[in-house]
Each structure stands twice: as structure tokens, then as C-alpha cells.
Motif scaffolding. Structure first.
Motif, mmCIF file in Angstrom:
data_model
loop_
_atom_site.group_PDB
_atom_site.id
_atom_site.type_symbol
_atom_site.label_atom_id
_atom_site.label_comp_id
_atom_site.label_asym_id
_atom_site.label_seq_id
_atom_site.Cartn_x
_atom_site.Cartn_y
_atom_site.Cartn_z
ATOM 1 N N TRP A 33 1.669 3.137 3.241
ATOM 2 C CA TRP A 33 2.634 2.218 4.209
ATOM 3 C C TRP A 33 4.051 2.301 3.567
ATOM 4 N N ARG A 34 3.963 2.260 2.260
ATOM 5 C CA ARG A 34 5.469 2.141 1.717
ATOM 6 C C ARG A 34 6.291 3.475 1.889
ATOM 7 N N ASN A 57 0.743 -1.112 0.059
ATOM 8 C CA ASN A 57 0.050 0.029 -0.027
ATOM 9 C C ASN A 57 0.932 1.474 -0.253
ATOM 10 N N VAL A 81 6.221 -2.521 12.605
ATOM 11 C CA VAL A 81 5.242 -2.108 11.547
ATOM 12 C C VAL A 81 5.397 -2.867 10.326
ATOM 13 N N VAL A 95 2.328 -5.241 8.661
ATOM 14 C CA VAL A 95 1.946 -5.189 7.234
ATOM 15 C C VAL A 95 2.242 -6.248 6.516
#
Length: 130
Positions: A64-65, A61, A119, A123
């Protein structure tokens, strides 16, 4: 923060650092330089990790990236700046015969890297698309 800014001018004026106090045993100055180089290697690894997350995880996503990449890149920038500041502070302390300066930065960097790793695990376990 004020001391950081004050020391920043010394980053580019090593002759001023050398003029302060007495010359310490060269082994200590060289050890200080090796520590500086280790911090720079850490900074480069963090920066490389930030670019890797951005470039090699295209299916992740976008939010997120970008967030993970910027966290790693920011930690790398801070680590590089902290490396030179710590070198100057230690060199001055050794020349003055003072105790070496203490820092919370290693703990802060460790926590930041651990949070980013946690995180990333979440993810990955939740799936690439979010």
C-alpha cells in the motif's frame, strides 16, 4: 501525444515560440507564466506527498505504501511535464490569435488525487497492517 512530442522541443527554445505570430499583451503572457508556476507548485506538492507517504508511514503495509507513494510521485511528474507543455500551447495560441487550448488533464489529475485520497482513507480506517 504527437503534439506533445512536437511541443517538447519548444520547451527549450523560447525564441522559436516568440517568433510565432504577434506579441500578445504582456499581461496575458505573464498570466500564462503564473499559471505555469501554479502547476509546478502543484507538481512539487504531489511529489512531496509521495515522499511523505513513503517515509513517514513505515507501519503501513509495504504494498500500500509503495503504491500510494508511486501514484503521487507519478502524478507529480505528469503535472510538471503538463505545466510546460500547456505554457507553450497557450503562448503559441495567444501569439496566433487562436482560442486557448482545452485540456482534460485537470480533470484527470483531480480524479487521480481523489482516488489516492479515498484509498488512503480506506487503508487508515482498515488499520496500518494489512
Amino acid at each position: 501525444m504527437i503534439e506533445f512530442v512536437r511541443n517538447a522541443r519548444l520547451w527549450f527554445a523560447p525564441e522559436e515560440v516568440r517568433a510565432d505570430g504577434d506579441t500578445p499583451d504582456y499581461r496575458f503572457s505573464l498570466a500564462n507564466e503564473r499559471t505555469f508556476l501554479a502547476w509546478l507548485r502543484t507538481a512539487l506538492a504531489l511529489i512531496g506527498g509521495g515522499f511523505a507517504v513513503d517515509q513517514f508511514l513505515p507501519d503501513l503495509n509495504r504494498g500500500w505504501r509503495i503504491g500510494l507513494a508511486l501514484s503521487l510521485l507519478g502524478a507529480g511528474v505528469l503535472c510538471a511535464l503538463r505545466a510546460v507543455n500547456h505554457w507553450v500551447r497557450c503562448e503559441r495560441a495567444m501569439r496566433r490569435g487562436e482560442d486557448l487550448p482545452v485540456s482534460r488533464f485537470p480533470a484527470l489529475l483531480s480524479v487521480t488525487v481523489a482516488v489516492v485520497a479515498i484509498v488512503m482513507v480506506v487503508v487508515v480506517l482498515a488499520g496500518w497492517e494489512g
